[in-house]
Design an enzyme around this catalytic site. Structure first.
Site, short mmCIF file in Angstrom:
data_model
loop_
_atom_site.label_atom_id
_atom_site.label_comp_id
_atom_site.label_asym_id
_atom_site.label_seq_id
_atom_site.Cartn_x
_atom_site.Cartn_y
_atom_site.Cartn_z
N TYR A 207 0.86 -1.19 0.00
CA TYR A 207 0.00 0.00 0.00
C TYR A 207 0.89 1.23 0.00
O TYR A 207 2.07 1.16 0.35
CB TYR A 207 -0.92 0.02 1.23
CG TYR A 207 -0.20 0.19 2.55
CD1 TYR A 207 0.03 1.46 3.10
CD2 TYR A 207 0.26 -0.91 3.27
CE1 TYR A 207 0.71 1.61 4.30
CE2 TYR A 207 0.93 -0.76 4.47
CZ TYR A 207 1.15 0.51 4.98
OH TYR A 207 1.82 0.66 6.18
N ASP B 56 -1.31 4.24 17.32
CA ASP B 56 -1.20 3.73 15.96
C ASP B 56 -1.26 4.86 14.93
O ASP B 56 -1.51 4.61 13.76
CB ASP B 56 -2.26 2.66 15.65
CG ASP B 56 -1.95 1.89 14.37
OD1 ASP B 56 -0.77 1.62 14.10
OD2 ASP B 56 -2.90 1.57 13.61
N ARG C 223 10.42 -5.93 14.21
CA ARG C 223 9.04 -6.35 14.00
C ARG C 223 8.99 -7.47 12.98
O ARG C 223 9.59 -7.38 11.91
CB ARG C 223 8.20 -5.17 13.51
CG ARG C 223 6.69 -5.41 13.56
CD ARG C 223 5.96 -4.24 12.93
NE ARG C 223 4.56 -4.19 13.34
CZ ARG C 223 3.63 -3.50 12.70
NH1 ARG C 223 3.94 -2.80 11.63
NH2 ARG C 223 2.37 -3.48 13.14
N ARG D 85 -1.95 -10.05 4.09
CA ARG D 85 -2.36 -9.01 3.16
C ARG D 85 -1.40 -7.82 3.16
O ARG D 85 -1.51 -6.93 2.31
CB ARG D 85 -3.78 -8.54 3.48
CG ARG D 85 -3.93 -8.00 4.87
CD ARG D 85 -5.37 -7.73 5.27
NE ARG D 85 -5.50 -7.62 6.71
CZ ARG D 85 -5.16 -6.56 7.41
NH1 ARG D 85 -4.67 -5.51 6.80
NH2 ARG D 85 -5.32 -6.54 8.72
#
Length: 306
Positions: free
Chosen positions: A49, A257, A124, A130
């Site tokens: 993305y 976030d 991470r 996805r």
């Protein structure tokens, strides 16, 4: 270089409200991101993305607006293993931010040491299909062994349905392990149901596992509606997060976030997210652990008094 944001995904919320909840002194936003700006820090060619730009200056302005004193900045998948935007933000923070990076097997020990000096304290591992392509588990385990020598931890991002197949790998990691967003439980299912019970058992069986009780805006089905005039949105997530906080008070973290990538339904008001905190950590003692003591112990241990 010009980047076109993925169609349909929202920009982050402009002008967040001032929270009604007053954060304790020293509070840490333990999960946030910086994106680009793309002209300065290009997004990865392999990304799934393209986000809107969200700079370090905007992140630290939000920190001050909400009342936090520190941040933990997590490398986003749109930047891949190019951590330059993250490291730039850490250096700019004057010690008020720590980082969680993404690294590959070919990173040198000298590069890891340099990242440590800049404020990185973890890596991470993303298992959300996805968002990323699969990285072999032997490579991830090798990385975990190397960063363990620096005192770093591993952050894992996965979805609840995938926990059974990932259980053994996660349990074998040689570091503290921090789960993003409670493993993304399905909040339409009962908090006492078998799926969430499995996650709680995972934390009980593995005392090195921590959890972020964050991202109600991603998990909620009821959405950001405030009820009875209260700033009490995302009510359906509260029982899940509160269960984790009350059972594992010394192993929980919370973060905004920001800037909330990949959202299509609504973009949360970060002030409203802060007002979610006293519903999941209802006492001052729990709030102190969640927002101050735990993140300091994990990310600034040299500042923790015995």
């Amino acid at each position: 270089m010009q980047f076109q944001k993925t169609p349909g995904w929202l920009d982050w919320y402009q002008g967040p409200s001032k929270p009604g909840f007053t954060l304790p002194a020293g509070a840490v936003d333990a999960h946030c991101h910086v994106f680009g700006p793309g002209e300065e820090f290009p997004y990865a060619p392999e990304r799934k993305y393209t986000p809107c730009d969200a700079s370090k200056h905007q992140l630290f302005a939000l920190r001050d607006q909400l009342g936090f004193e520190r941040n933990v900045i997590v490398q986003a998948t749109c930047h891949g293993a190019d951590n330059r935007a993250l490291l730039d933000a850490l250096r700019y923070s004057d010690g008020k931010a720590r980082g969680v990076a993404t690294v590959r097997r070919d990173i040198s020990d000298e590069q890891l040491q340099a990242m440590h000096a800049d404020g990185v304290r973890g890596v991470r591992f993303n298992f959300v299909k996805r968002l990323v392509d699969f990285t072999p588990k032997d490579e991830l385990m090798e990385i975990a062994g190397r960063i363990a020598r620096l005192g770093w931890h591993v952050v894992i991002y996965f979805e609840a349905v995938d926990l059974p197949e990932l259980w053994d790998f996660f349990s074998g990691l040689p570091t503290t392990v921090v789960v993003d967003h409670m493993g993304r439980p399905d909040v339409s299912k009962p908090v006492d149901g078998p799926e969430f019970a499995l996650f709680l058992k995972f934390m009980r069986d593995n005392p090195n596992v921590w959890s972020k009780v964050s991202c109600p805006e991603r998990l909620s089905l009821s959405g950001p509606r405030a009820l009875d005039g209260e700033r009490a949105a995302y009510r359906d997530v509260v029982p899940f997060a509160r269960r984790v906080v009350e059972e594992f008070p010394d192993r929980v973290l919370w973060g905004t976030d920001w800037p909330h990538p990949n959202l299509k339904d609504h973009m949360p008001d970060d002030g409203l997210l802060v007002d979610f905190i006293p519903h999941i950590a209802p006492t001052p003692a729990l709030q102190q652990k969640l927002l101050v003591d735990n993140p300091l112990r994990l990310y600034w241990p040299e500042q923790v008094k015995d």
